[in-house]
Structure formats: structure tokens, C-alpha cells
Design a protein around this motif. Structure first.
Motif, PDB file in Angstrom:
ATOM      1  N   UNK A 142      39.644   4.652  43.264  1.00  0.00           N
ATOM      2  CA  UNK A 142      40.156   6.057  43.987  1.00  0.00           C
ATOM      3  C   UNK A 142      41.307   6.996  43.396  1.00  0.00           C
ATOM      4  N   UNK A 143      40.595   8.281  43.069  1.00  0.00           N
ATOM      5  CA  UNK A 143      41.696   8.775  42.599  1.00  0.00           C
ATOM      6  C   UNK A 143      42.070   9.458  43.662  1.00  0.00           C
ATOM      7  N   UNK A 144      43.948  10.149  43.151  1.00  0.00           N
ATOM      8  CA  UNK A 144      44.490  10.382  44.961  1.00  0.00           C
ATOM      9  C   UNK A 144      45.134  11.666  43.931  1.00  0.00           C
ATOM     10  N   UNK A 145      44.758  13.048  44.731  1.00  0.00           N
ATOM     11  CA  UNK A 145      45.811  14.347  44.276  1.00  0.00           C
ATOM     12  C   UNK A 145      46.692  14.026  45.404  1.00  0.00           C
ATOM     13  N   UNK A 146      48.026  13.821  45.861  1.00  0.00           N
ATOM     14  CA  UNK A 146      49.081  14.352  46.549  1.00  0.00           C
ATOM     15  C   UNK A 146      49.698  12.602  46.168  1.00  0.00           C
ATOM     16  N   UNK A 147      49.734  12.106  45.446  1.00  0.00           N
ATOM     17  CA  UNK A 147      50.093  10.462  46.164  1.00  0.00           C
ATOM     18  C   UNK A 147      51.590  10.377  46.089  1.00  0.00           C
ATOM     19  N   UNK A 148      52.022  11.282  45.320  1.00  0.00           N
ATOM     20  CA  UNK A 148      53.685  11.043  45.314  1.00  0.00           C
ATOM     21  C   UNK A 148      54.393  12.451  45.246  1.00  0.00           C
ATOM     22  N   UNK A 150      54.143  14.744  49.007  1.00  0.00           N
ATOM     23  CA  UNK A 150      53.774  15.086  50.445  1.00  0.00           C
ATOM     24  C   UNK A 150      53.673  16.264  50.501  1.00  0.00           C
ATOM     25  N   UNK A 151      54.458  17.835  49.296  1.00  0.00           N
ATOM     26  CA  UNK A 151      53.562  18.742  50.502  1.00  0.00           C
ATOM     27  C   UNK A 151      52.740  19.266  49.921  1.00  0.00           C
ATOM     28  N   UNK A 152      51.738  18.224  49.072  1.00  0.00           N
ATOM     29  CA  UNK A 152      50.376  18.717  48.510  1.00  0.00           C
ATOM     30  C   UNK A 152      50.017  17.662  49.633  1.00  0.00           C
ATOM     31  N   UNK A 153      48.325  18.078  50.123  1.00  0.00           N
ATOM     32  CA  UNK A 153      47.249  17.093  50.882  1.00  0.00           C
ATOM     33  C   UNK A 153      47.141  16.407  49.515  1.00  0.00           C
ATOM     34  N   UNK A 154      46.541  15.504  50.902  1.00  0.00           N
ATOM     35  CA  UNK A 154      46.297  13.874  49.942  1.00  0.00           C
ATOM     36  C   UNK A 154      44.750  14.308  50.467  1.00  0.00           C
ATOM     37  N   UNK A 155      44.347  13.860  48.927  1.00  0.00           N
ATOM     38  CA  UNK A 155      43.208  14.464  48.332  1.00  0.00           C
ATOM     39  C   UNK A 155      42.346  13.209  47.720  1.00  0.00           C
ATOM     40  N   UNK A 156      41.405  12.902  48.493  1.00  0.00           N
ATOM     41  CA  UNK A 156      40.910  11.251  47.263  1.00  0.00           C
ATOM     42  C   UNK A 156      39.910  11.342  47.054  1.00  0.00           C
ATOM     43  N   UNK A 157      38.761  11.275  46.502  1.00  0.00           N
ATOM     44  CA  UNK A 157      38.211  10.634  45.320  1.00  0.00           C
ATOM     45  C   UNK A 157      37.447   9.629  44.691  1.00  0.00           C
ATOM     46  N   UNK A 158      36.486   8.679  44.987  1.00  0.00           N
ATOM     47  CA  UNK A 158      36.356   7.339  44.009  1.00  0.00           C
ATOM     48  C   UNK A 158      35.097   7.630  42.999  1.00  0.00           C
ATOM     49  N   UNK A 159      36.010   6.803  41.908  1.00  0.00           N
ATOM     50  CA  UNK A 159      34.746   6.767  40.254  1.00  0.00           C
ATOM     51  C   UNK A 159      34.471   5.653  40.254  1.00  0.00           C
ATOM     52  N   UNK A 182      37.007  13.695  36.209  1.00  0.00           N
ATOM     53  CA  UNK A 182      35.689  13.838  35.775  1.00  0.00           C
ATOM     54  C   UNK A 182      35.493  15.555  36.669  1.00  0.00           C
ATOM     55  N   UNK A 183      34.611  16.491  36.371  1.00  0.00           N
ATOM     56  CA  UNK A 183      34.858  17.606  36.750  1.00  0.00           C
ATOM     57  C   UNK A 183      33.843  17.794  38.230  1.00  0.00           C
ATOM     58  N   UNK A 184      33.074  16.974  37.967  1.00  0.00           N
ATOM     59  CA  UNK A 184      32.000  16.523  39.290  1.00  0.00           C
ATOM     60  C   UNK A 184      32.107  15.493  40.649  1.00  0.00           C
ATOM     61  N   UNK A 185      33.519  15.111  40.373  1.00  0.00           N
ATOM     62  CA  UNK A 185      34.159  14.666  41.487  1.00  0.00           C
ATOM     63  C   UNK A 185      34.292  14.983  42.347  1.00  0.00           C
ATOM     64  N   UNK A 186      33.643  14.453  44.074  1.00  0.00           N
ATOM     65  CA  UNK A 186      33.620  15.423  45.227  1.00  0.00           C
ATOM     66  C   UNK A 186      35.343  14.562  45.705  1.00  0.00           C
ATOM     67  N   UNK A 187      36.254  15.482  46.105  1.00  0.00           N
ATOM     68  CA  UNK A 187      37.125  15.325  46.619  1.00  0.00           C
ATOM     69  C   UNK A 187      37.248  15.368  48.577  1.00  0.00           C
TER      70      UNK A 187
END
Length: 342
Positions: A142-148, A150-159, A182-187
Motif C-alpha cells: 500500500x503506497x501512501x502519500x502523506x504518511x509522515x 499531516x499537512x498533506x492529504x492521506x492518499x493510498x494506492x495498492x500495488x 507506476x504512473x497508472x496507480x489509482x490513488x
């Protein structure tokens, strides 16, 4: 606060210790088996049957309704045997996110359900990481944006973990892969409040501290047993102060770390005002204690302890790996200083 474990917690710890000793000895950890190996999948299913994947889940939803103290005990037992499956991410981080999220994440809830059933193993990685752990040793990353952040929204994509090109890193029991998003990941954005995100992140980091404490205890036992059995000049080498004091200092460091981590877990569960400080102190003492214990074990074992065939280096390398993932002792000490001065 009473740091003594109650009867149920003692039984849980003893059960987990026996389980991992029987099912995941160091000889198996050395093999760094991939998820495709039937033995790994069976081990994960057996852990799920023990209830450990739904440990933090509410009882009305089929979970055990337990807290981070119980999770600590399992992580500690797993760390002592260098478990190379992503239990903390699957059973602690992901459920805490979903507990605080609204009911608008059906795909992630299905993922959590399959994890609780022992069908899938998930490891959460940051999109900012350069290297991802547990590549090929789980079903999904599970690739996560905003993991560390808190000012960024928590976005996840499953790879799918099989998409990563895995190889052994510093710790030969863990498989790693170069991070490649990958650029094709669905966030998907997960609407978890900042306070809940911070709580989940702290709990996940605390599980790494518990692993450090478990492996430090195992390394210390390894060194102590050798000091008792090894005889020089007619006496066990453990009777000499140069060895005795080194092991005693390591024991004190590990015991202090365990007390700090248990308090941090209780502080997080109870939402106490000093939870942030407790977690920072737990991270610092766990890193310092684990590195001291694993280095001491190698020193006590002498020339034999430096060999690749001996188990001592496995503990040291896992300790160094987990310490690096936590940001090192200096990061934790800086946090302690900042919170004290604040």
C-alpha cells in the motif's frame, strides 16, 4: 502506573513466544522466504487464526477489542524470531486508519477484511521512500502519500508486491525493492483526521520499537548463554567483570526500553497528554538498547560471533535496519529535547 502484565497479557505473550519459536525459528528467518512459498502463507493464516490480525478491531465487528499493550507483546515475540512478514502494517496501521475513516473506502475495507482472514498480507510504504521493505514477502504494497506529513492529504494506492524486483538488503532476512511508483496507480484519498493519523503513525512506530526490544532480548540471551557455557582459565567467561558488566549494562538498557515502550502504548491507548513525549522516549531507548545489546552479544561471542554462520549478526542487522526506519536515535533524542523545552 502498574507495569506488571495481567494474567491474560502474560498468557498472550507466552503463547506468541511459543508460536514464533516453533513456527519461525532463526533458521527459517535466514531463508527469507517469499510469499509464494506455501510455508509463509500457512504461517500467516495460522497467525490470523490466533486472532492477531484483528487484535485492535472492535468486538462487534469480529475483532478482539484489545489495545497497543497486547499488540506490543506480539510484536516483541515476533521481533525475537526476526519475523519477515508485515504484521505491524497489516494488523496495526491499516486497521487504525480505517477505524477513523468514513465508510467511503470499500476497496480498503475489503483489503482489511481479507487481511483479518489471513488471505492477504499488506505492507504500507511511503511514496517518498527510496527502498521498500517486504517486497515479495507480502501480497500487496500500500503506497501512501502523506504518511509522515499531516499537512498533506492521506492518499493510498495498492500495488501488487509481485510487481517489485526484490532482493536482499543489509538485513538478509528481509527482501527489499527499489521504490518505483507506476504512473497508472489509482490513488484514493482517505479522510482520516490529522489527530487519528498521528495516533496510527505513532502506534505503527511503536510496534517497530517492540520488535527492537524483542530482538534485543533474544540477542542478550544468546550472549548470556555463551558467557555461561564458554570456559576460559577454568571459569565461565561470564564470571569476569569485563563480560559481566557489559551484559548487565545491556540488560538495563533493554529493560528501560521495554518499560518506556509499555508506557507509551498505554499513553496512546489512554490518549494521555504526554503520549508524544512517551513515544519519543520509547523510540530513543529502544534504538539505543537494541544496538547496545546486539553489539554486546557479538563481542561476548568473540571471533565466532563475527562469522556469517553465527546468528548474532542477524540481530544486529535487523536492529540497524529498524533503527534506520525510525530515523535513528538522534532523531528521537531531538524530539525528546524539543518536547521537554516546550
Amino acid at each position: 502506573m502498574d507495569f506488571a502484565l495481567n494474567a491474560e497479557q502474560q498468557m498472550l505473550h507466552e503463547s506468541a513466544t511459543r508460536f514464533f519459536a516453533d513456527r519461525h525459528p532463526l533458521a527459517r528467518a535466514r531463508q527469507a522466504l517469499p510469499w509464494s512459498d506455501p510455508a509463509q502463507r500457512q504461517l500467516w493464516r495460522d497467525m490470523a487464526e490466533m486472532g492477531w490480525m484483528s487484535l485492535l478491531g472492535p468486538e462487534e465487528q469480529g475483532g478482539l477489542g484489545l489495545g497497543l499493550t497486547e499488540a506490543h507483546l506480539i510484536a516483541e515475540a515476533a521481533g525475537a524470531r526476526l519475523l519477515n512478514l508485515p504484521w505491524a502494517a497489516s494488523a496495526v496501521l491499516l486497521p487504525l486508519w480505517l477505524r477513523a475513516a468514513p465508510d467511503d473506502a470499500p476497496a480498503l475495507r475489503e483489503l482489511a477484511r481479507s487481511v483479518a482472514a489471513g488471505e492477504r498480507a499488506v505492507h504500507c510504504v511511503s511514496a517518498r521512500d527510496r527502498v521498500w521493505d517486504h517486497a515479495s514477502q507480502c501480497t500487496d504494497l500500500v503506497v501512501v502519500r502523506g504518511l509522515d506529513d499531516e499537512s498533506q492529504s492521506l492518499e493510498l494506492a495498492v500495488l501488487p508486491a509481485s510487481a517489485a524486483d526484490a532482493q536482499a538488503g543489509l538485513d538478509p532476512t528481509l527482501m527489499q525493492a527499489a521504490a518505483a511508483v507506476p504512473s497508472s496507480l489509482h490513488w484514493q484519498t482517505l479522510a482520516v483526521p490529522a489527530k487519528a493519523r498521528a495516533h496510527a503513525r505513532a502506534a505503527s512506530r511503536l510496534m517497530r520499537c517492540a520488535e527492537l526490544i524483542g530482538l534485543a532480548q533474544a540477542a542478550l540471551a544468546l550472549g548470556s548463554n555463551h558467557a555461561i557455557e564458554r570456559v576460559q582459565f577454568g571459569k565461565p567467561i561470564g564470571s569476569y567483570q569485563a563480560i559481566k558488566h557489559q551484559l548487565a549494562n545491556a540488560w538495563m538498557a533493554v529493560d528501560n526500553a521495554r518499560l518506556a515502550a509499555l508506557y507509551a502504548g498505554a499513553a496512546l491507548d489512554g490518549h494521555l497528554p504526554d503520549a508524544r513525549f512517551a513515544c519519543a522516549a520509547a523510540e530513543f531507548t529502544a534504538i539505543e538498547g537494541a544496538l547496545q545489546a546486539t553489539r554486546s552479544a557479538i563481542q561476548v561471542c568473540g571471533g565466532m560471533g563475527f562469522t556469517w554462520e553465527h546468528d548474532a549478526h542477524l540481530y544486529l542487522k535487523r536492529a540497524q535496519h529498524l533503527a534506520a526506519r525510525l530515523g535513528g536515535a538522534s532523531r528521537a533524542l531531538t524530539q525528546v529535547e524539543e518536547l521537554v523545552l516546550a
